[in-house]
Write a protein that holds these residues in place. Structure first.
Motif, short mmCIF file in Angstrom:
data_model
loop_
_atom_site.label_atom_id
_atom_site.label_comp_id
_atom_site.label_asym_id
_atom_site.label_seq_id
_atom_site.Cartn_x
_atom_site.Cartn_y
_atom_site.Cartn_z
N SER A 18 0.21 8.38 -14.63
CA SER A 18 0.14 7.70 -15.92
C SER A 18 0.57 8.72 -16.98
CB SER A 18 -1.25 7.14 -16.18
OG SER A 18 -1.20 6.31 -17.34
N CYS A 19 0.07 8.57 -18.19
CA CYS A 19 0.49 9.50 -19.23
C CYS A 19 -0.68 9.76 -20.16
CB CYS A 19 1.65 8.91 -20.01
SG CYS A 19 2.09 9.93 -21.42
N LEU A 20 -0.90 11.02 -20.49
CA LEU A 20 -2.01 11.39 -21.38
C LEU A 20 -1.88 10.67 -22.72
CD1 LEU A 20 -3.61 14.80 -21.96
CD2 LEU A 20 -2.56 13.71 -23.91
N VAL A 21 -0.67 10.60 -23.28
CA VAL A 21 -0.53 10.00 -24.61
C VAL A 21 -0.30 8.48 -24.53
CG1 VAL A 21 0.28 12.14 -25.68
CG2 VAL A 21 1.97 10.49 -24.83
N ARG A 43 9.72 12.11 -18.06
CA ARG A 43 8.38 11.92 -18.64
C ARG A 43 8.40 11.28 -20.02
NH1 ARG A 43 6.31 17.87 -18.14
NH2 ARG A 43 8.45 18.13 -18.88
N CYS A 58 6.46 12.90 -25.34
CA CYS A 58 5.86 13.58 -24.18
C CYS A 58 5.56 15.03 -24.58
CB CYS A 58 6.83 13.55 -23.01
SG CYS A 58 6.40 14.73 -21.72
N ILE A 59 4.30 15.46 -24.37
CA ILE A 59 3.91 16.82 -24.77
C ILE A 59 3.97 17.80 -23.58
CG2 ILE A 59 2.54 16.03 -26.72
CD1 ILE A 59 0.01 16.46 -24.99
N ALA A 60 4.56 17.35 -22.48
CA ALA A 60 4.80 18.22 -21.32
C ALA A 60 3.53 18.82 -20.72
CB ALA A 60 5.80 19.33 -21.68
N CYS A 61 2.41 18.11 -20.85
CA CYS A 61 1.14 18.64 -20.35
C CYS A 61 0.98 18.46 -18.84
CB CYS A 61 -0.01 17.94 -21.06
SG CYS A 61 -0.09 16.16 -20.69
N ASN A 62 1.67 17.49 -18.27
CA ASN A 62 1.60 17.16 -16.83
C ASN A 62 0.24 16.63 -16.38
OD1 ASN A 62 4.21 17.94 -16.52
ND2 ASN A 62 3.78 19.87 -15.52
N GLN A 63 -0.68 16.43 -17.31
CA GLN A 63 -2.06 16.14 -16.92
C GLN A 63 -2.25 14.78 -16.25
OE1 GLN A 63 -3.62 18.31 -20.80
NE2 GLN A 63 -5.26 17.22 -19.85
N ALA A 64 -1.46 13.78 -16.70
CA ALA A 64 -1.66 12.45 -16.11
C ALA A 64 -0.48 12.04 -15.22
CB ALA A 64 -1.84 11.40 -17.21
N CYS A 65 0.63 12.76 -15.29
CA CYS A 65 1.77 12.40 -14.45
C CYS A 65 1.75 13.24 -13.18
CB CYS A 65 3.09 12.47 -15.22
SG CYS A 65 3.36 13.99 -16.13
N LEU A 121 7.64 7.80 -19.74
CA LEU A 121 6.24 7.45 -19.43
C LEU A 121 5.48 7.39 -20.75
CD1 LEU A 121 4.97 9.67 -16.46
CD2 LEU A 121 5.31 7.23 -16.45
FE1 SF4 Z 1 4.34 13.91 -20.76
FE2 SF4 Z 1 2.47 12.11 -20.50
FE3 SF4 Z 1 3.12 13.60 -18.40
FE4 SF4 Z 1 1.79 14.71 -20.45
S1 SF4 Z 1 1.05 13.11 -19.06
S2 SF4 Z 1 3.63 15.50 -19.41
S3 SF4 Z 1 2.64 13.57 -22.17
S4 SF4 Z 1 4.42 12.13 -19.44
#
Ligand code: SF4
Ligand code: FAD
Ligand code: NAP
Length: 650
Positions: A331-334, A290, A313-320, A293
């Motif tokens: 995708s990736c939140l940040v 991540r 990566c803040i490990a939120c899993n919200q967009a991945c 990403l």
């Molecule tokens: Fe990391 Fe981006 Fe996935 Fe959040 S969405 S866990 S910031 S890779």
């Protein structure tokens, strides 16, 4: 760069996008990359028509990926993943016909001929990957997929050549590796992803882990990568409440047992953590997935001593992960450009403008820094004394410490892009905005005050009072509203100052993990309890399960964490009034009084856009983004995405 399913592997027409995604990361300095899982045959599909390589006619699309990566000087391996009973389609197979708890499809038990067909499919897939120009393959022997379903007595109850004692259960892994090696020759990377800690009942004990590692080494692997947890495990392995590098010591324990290089994984998201793992000798390499990403230039920035510029990566899993579960492209939140490299272009502007962004929360920060990067002259104004908006509250919640990194990243981007930042400056009069070419309102939200009798009572607090430290919260509390913020407040108030989200030892104790990794599945207690000192009740009006709308990949963790701490969750509530006795509610027709010291309101928010109308009267049309645009279902993912996309076209 470790394997991540993005959804782009599943459709032929998306391979040009997949090629651009990997090429950008190769250019950003990633040493060796691994693709998302590709099935070796239909039986191994993750879902209907998911990515597969078993015919010569499919090789061409993969060549797009490999040549794009090689042009940038990178190296890439293809992961071969056979889902076994985890597949979400009617053709699933496994060692036995035991259904998995995470797929509704009943697997068919493989016959001896069926097992042989799967091995052949792995070998053919690897040979085709070589023809497609990959530098190697990774065999997925972890996370509970087919190979685990043979390795583990949890699923494999056969008593033939492929089941029985450990030696027979690991024969499939051994056979796959040796036949793949034979198919690709000696000068090709073969990585094996090995479950070092399974975190499920009847999972492998340490002796079985070592036996497997030695067997696949003897069968010809080049590298062994760490796998942690099966997908059906009820212990978090990559979410934000897992401390950084928490599982590196498992890899370290295996170091003395084999001589091939070992790769550490899971929650490695900064250079410091990666460096520490390598220098401590726990692993020979680290794999991050991540983090690439979040920032395609992670490795380059590290090599150039610009670690403070990395978008972490803040490990939120919200967009991945959550997107993949919802069958959407990851995708990736940040970093909303992740997996959208061909479509979300941040290019220098040919029409330089003066831009004012009001509000330095996630939406405003993304808009301001992206617009400035493109060459606009940007002023960013916030009434608060620091950037970040609501992220400054979020970062106080145990398990959300990583939000600090996003604030650090944006602070650095403000400096690098030359955004003029004005803090402690609340705009009350729209007049001061009319000189700008473009005005962006990113003023966020105001917490909603629900119309409950007694809402003005001194027992009532808002989540803002709690997280901004303005209130001394009592020992018995009721929380009205069980959305993301209600859950966060419950976590915050029931945590008793424990450091489980930043300290691997406390984390393992908290979730019942055996820190010596010797036991079956690596777990001492599958049902740990840590009663909180404070009595916390979390309430909602809806009849649905409390927390149903939380993220797909993390909601269960939040629910489990609160249950472990004895937080009481009540659905289907009618709030009658708040008075000296406490909170009066009706649940299933029964009137009850919750005798609490405080009632904390987490009942959602409304948009804050009081500047919009005065601006309209001045003839200035402002762009609304983030919470100021729509407060319902707002999260930082939408705020950052909207800010970035607006700035890309200003
Ligand atoms: Fe990391 Fe981006 Fe996935 Fe959040 S969405 S866990 S910031 S890779
Ligand atoms: P905000 O963050 O609200 O920022 C608005 C800014 O505008 C503020 O800094 C404010 O001071 C400023 N402002 C307002 N009016 C003016 C004015 N007139 N003049 C100058 N400045 C002004 N989201 C997630 O995606 N994942 C999570 O895990 C998550 N956890 C959260 C946990 C908590 C406890 C909270 C409170 C929120 C959480 N969120 C989370 C939500 C996320 O923080 C918000 O969706 C996001 O901050 C919204 O961004 P925004 O820029 O629209 O608004
Ligand atoms: P939310 O998710 O919309 O939840 C609001 C809660 O308040 C709901 O439980 C709702 O449930 C209740 N509610 C709404 N109106 C009410 C009223 N008039 N009276 C009483 N209760 C009412 O909002 P949030 O919790 O404030 O979160 C804001 C945003 O931040 C969310 O969109 C969320 O995605 C994001 N966030 C995300 C995370 C994360 O981990 N991903 C964490 C925190 C925040 P009932 O209607 O059933 O009562």
């Amino acid at each position: 760069m470790g394997s991540m399913h993005t959804g782009l592997e599943d459709r032929r027409q998306d391979y040009p996008k997949l090629a651009a995604y990997f090429a950008e990361r190769a250019a950003g300095g990633a040493g060796l990359m691994v693709t998302g899982g590709i099935a070796p045959n239909i039986r191994g599909w993750l879902g209907p028509f998911s990515g597969m390589l078993n015919s010569r006619w499919q090789v061409g699309r993969h060549k797009l990926v490999t040549s794009a990566v090689h042009e940038e000087g990178g190296k890439i391996c293809m992961q071969i993943l056979h889902s076994g009973r985890y597949g979400y389609h009617p053709f699933v197979v496994s060692s036995t016909d035991k259904k998995s708890p995470i797929s509704r499809f009943q697997p068919k038990q493989l016959s001896s001929g069926g097992v042989e067909a799967q091995i052949k499919a792995f070998a053919r897939c690897a040979a085709l990957a070589r023809d497609a120009g990959y530098d190697g393959v990774e065999i997925m022997g972890s996370e509970g997929y087919l190979i685990n379903q043979f390795l583990s007595g949890r699923v494999n109850t056969r008593d033939d050549k492929w089941g029985g004692d450990v030696a027979r259960r690991l024969r499939l892994a051994e056979e796959i590796v040796s036949r793949v090696r034979a198919a690709v020759g000696p000068d090709f990377i073969v990585i094996y992803r090995l479950s070092m800690l399974e975190l499920v009942e009847q999972g492998s004990d340490w002796e079985a882990v070592v036996a497997q590692a030695r067997a696949v080494e003897a069968a010809g692997v080049t590298l062994i990568t760490t796998g942690i947890g099966w997908h059906e495990a009820r212990i978090p392995t990559i979410a934000a409440m897992v401390p950084r590098g928490a599982f590196a010591s498992v890899t370290g324990k295996l170091k003395s047992e084999v001589s091939v290089p070992l790769v550490a994984t899971n929650r490695i998201n900064t250079i410091d953590v990666a460096e520490k793992i390598i220098t401590s000798g726990d692993a020979d390499m680290v794999s991050m997935a991540r983090p690439f990403l979040a920032d395609s230039q992670f490795a380059l920035k590290a090599m150039e001593g610009r670690a403070d510029e990395i978008n972490t990566c803040i490990a939120c899993n919200q967009a991945c992960l959550d997107h993949v579960f919802q069958k959407k492209t990851a995708s990736c939140l940040v970093n909303p450009r992740a997996c959208h490299e061909t479509e979300l272009l941040i290019e220098p502007t040919t029409n330089k403008k003066s831009v004012c962004v009001v509000g330095a929360g996630p939406a405003g920060l993304a808009a301001a820094t992206t617009a400035a990067k493109r060459g606009h002259s940007v002023t960013l104004i916030d009434g608060a004394s620091e950037i970040g908006g609501q992220f400054n509250m979020a970062k106080q919640v145990p398990g959300k410490e990583e939000f600090n990194e996003t604030l650090r990243y944006f602070q650095k981007q403000i400096e690098l892009t030359g955004v003029q930042l004005k803090l402690n400056h609340r705009i009350g009069n729209a007049d001061e905005l009319k000189a700008f070419d473009e005005v962006v309102l990113a003023t966020g939200v105001a917490p909603r005050t629900p119309p409950i009798e007694g809402i003005e009572h001194s027992k009532v607090l808002s989540y803002v009072d709690v997280l901004r430290g303005r209130a001394n919260v009592g020992s018995r509390v009721a929380i009205i509203g069980a959305g993301g913020i209600g859950f966060d407040i419950a976590e915050y108030l029931s945590h008793d100052g424990n450091d489980a989200s930043v300290n691997p030892i406390t984390f393992m104790k908290e979730w019942g993990i055996d820190a010596s990794f010797e036991r079956e599945g690596g777990v001492t207690d599958f049902n740990p309890k840590h009663q909180a000192e404070r009595e916390v009740t979390l309430l909602q009006r809806k009849q649905s399960k409390v927390g149903k709308n939380l993220g797909k990949s993390t909601g269960w963790i939040h629910r489990r964490s609160l249950t472990m701490r004895g937080v009481n969750m009540i659905k289907g509530c009618e709030y009658r009034r708040i008075d000296d006795e406490g909170l009066h509610i009706t649940v299933e027709g029964e009137e009850r009084v919750l005798d609490v010291d405080h009632v904390i309101i987490c009942a959602g928010q409304d948009p804050l856009r009081e500047l919009q109308e005065p601006l309209q009267q001045l003839g200035v049309s402002a762009h609304l983004i983030g919470g100021a645009d729509v407060a319902a279902e707002l999260d930082a993912k939408r705020a950052i995405d909207q800010g970035t996309r607006l700035a890309a076209v200003l």
